[in-house]
Enzyme design. Structure first.
Site, PDB file in Angstrom:
ATOM      1  N   GLY A  81      18.393  25.309  40.914  1.00  0.00           N
ATOM      2  CA  GLY A  81      18.682  23.886  41.047  1.00  0.00           C
ATOM      3  C   GLY A  81      17.702  23.141  41.925  1.00  0.00           C
ATOM      4  O   GLY A  81      18.062  22.164  42.588  1.00  0.00           O
ATOM      5  N   ASN A 104       4.452  20.911  41.950  1.00  0.00           N
ATOM      6  CA  ASN A 104       5.355  20.667  40.836  1.00  0.00           C
ATOM      7  C   ASN A 104       6.402  19.648  41.269  1.00  0.00           C
ATOM      8  O   ASN A 104       7.176  19.895  42.193  1.00  0.00           O
ATOM      9  CB  ASN A 104       6.003  21.998  40.434  1.00  0.00           C
ATOM     10  N   SER A 140      12.942  21.876  33.590  1.00  0.00           N
ATOM     11  CA  SER A 140      13.834  22.853  34.212  1.00  0.00           C
ATOM     12  C   SER A 140      15.231  22.718  33.616  1.00  0.00           C
ATOM     13  O   SER A 140      15.753  21.604  33.498  1.00  0.00           O
ATOM     14  CB  SER A 140      13.906  22.634  35.724  1.00  0.00           C
ATOM     15  N   GLY A 181      10.273  35.834  32.257  1.00  0.00           N
ATOM     16  CA  GLY A 181       9.813  37.195  32.040  1.00  0.00           C
ATOM     17  C   GLY A 181       9.576  37.529  30.579  1.00  0.00           C
ATOM     18  O   GLY A 181       9.282  36.658  29.754  1.00  0.00           O
TER      19      GLY A 181
END
EC number: 1.3.5.2
Length: 377
Positions: free
Chosen positions: A130, A159, A195, A288
């Site tokens: 978050g 970022n 995100s 990943g």
């Protein structure tokens, strides 16, 4: 020199049984101390051993993008060092660049814990952090103090993410405030609208919502600093094409492909041990290996759509030389790692860089830039 790496690995890169977030915080604090006291003993000695163990240089890997020199293409992805506490030390681990954040205009604690998990069966991570961070003003102060101690040795990116408390309709001003606070303290900036852990954030990837943000930052960016856009792997091809067109319109310096995915398809992990719940019921983004193929497909698509005119930073599922080479030949000029670095350990960077030089020799190429996008040539 690798005798130093062996004891360092279990200290800094935690075992699979440890608490991921707690271990992460410990590591960042340790690296911050080493950097702050780099001229004292034993920190100076430790730093010299880190550099001797993990760094690798070869002129065939050096690139110039956006007026910045990258000694090699392998960088640390955003999310690892949100508050810039290790900003001055990442070059000592062999990275050619490091991206800090995500940072928001307003400080925020992030989501409730537990919020960071490893999925070893999948060589993956699950996070729903978050965007916990101390805010743009504190990050600016931290970076000013760091660069006052010593100049940066590698390009540093930041970022930028929307604050959770900021309504979507005020997102543009939120990004601008963060950029304004930080523009003197980094080399490039990333607009993060991808995100999955900030409610509604991915809605900002739609053209109607994204365009005002890019326009506002474009107006604010008087010094023409490199502005990049980080995108989601879960977009369809039509949406990706729209984003590429916006990147051209607002002369973005590059695109980062990709952020984490909300897809649970193909995961071997069925239940999250830390919570006992079905993995499909757990919120958060997967990083990943499960992200590897999709991120490479998107890199190739962007490279084709732009004919290689917009530099791409490839991220998602990089563990080995072959993973890195696949993304470079698909069209990525630079790469970023996070989850792979955790699983493989700090020597992964050196191993990949040495392997890239060997690959160039095998392919009869004299420089890394010649390999970018060759799968489509």
């Amino acid at each position: 020199m690798f005798t130093f790496a062996k004891p360092f690995y279990p200290l800094a890169f935690w075992s699979l049984q440890s608490n991921p977030e707690q271990a992460h915080q410990y590591l960042i604090k340790l690296l911050n101390r080493i950097d702050r006291f780099r001229h004292s003993f034993p920190e100076h000695w430790i730093l010299s051993q880190i550099e001797a163990s993990f760094c690798f240089q070869d002129p065939r890997l050096v690139q110039s993008l956006w007026g910045l020199r990258f000694n090699n293409p392998l960088g640390l992805a955003a999310g690892f060092d949100k508050d810039g506490l290790g900003a001055g030390i990442w070059g000592s681990f062999g990275f050619g660049l490091a991206e800090l954040g995500a940072v928001t205009h307003h400080p925020q604690p992030g989501n409730p814990r537990p919020r960071l998990f490893r999925l070893p069966l999948d060589k993956a991570g699950l996070n729903r952090m978050g965007a916990n961070n101390q805010g743009a003003t504190i990050l600016a102060k931290t970076l000013q103090e760091t660069w006052d101690r010593h100049p940066r040795t590698i390009p540093i990116g930041i970022n930028l993410c929307k604050s959770k408390i900021t309504p979507l309709e005020e997102a543009a001003s939120d990004y601008v405030e963060s950029f304004r606070a930080l523009k003197d303290w980094a080399d490039y900036f990333v607009v993060n609208v991808s995100s999955p852990n900030t409610p509604g954030l991915r809605d900002l990837q739609a053209t109607a919502q994204l365009e005002p943000i890019l326009a506002a930052l474009h107006r604010e960016n008087a010094l023409n600093q490199p502005l990049l856009l980080k995108i989601s792997p879960d977009l369809d091809w039509g949406d990706l094409k729209d984003i590429v067109n916006l990147a051209k319109t607002y002369e973005l310096a590059g695109i980062i492909a990709t952020n984490t995915t909300i897809s649970r398809q193909g995961l071997k992990t069925q239940t999250l041990p830390a919570t006992g719940k079905d993995i499909r019921e757990e919120a958060g983004g997967i990083s990943g290996k499960p992200l590897q193929q999709r991120s490479t497909e998107i890199i190739r698509f962007i490279y084709q759509q732009t004919q290689g005119q917009i530099p791409i930073i490839g991220v998602g599922g990089i563990f080995t030389l072959e993973d890195a080479w696949e993304k470079i030949t698909a069209g990525a000029s630079l790469l970023q790692v996070y989850t792979g670095w955790i699983y493989e350990g700090p020597w992964m960077v050196r191993n990949i860089l040495q392997g890239l030089v060997a690959k160039l020799e095998q392919q009869g190429l004299s420089h890394l830039s010649q390999a970018v996008g060759i799968m489509d040539n």
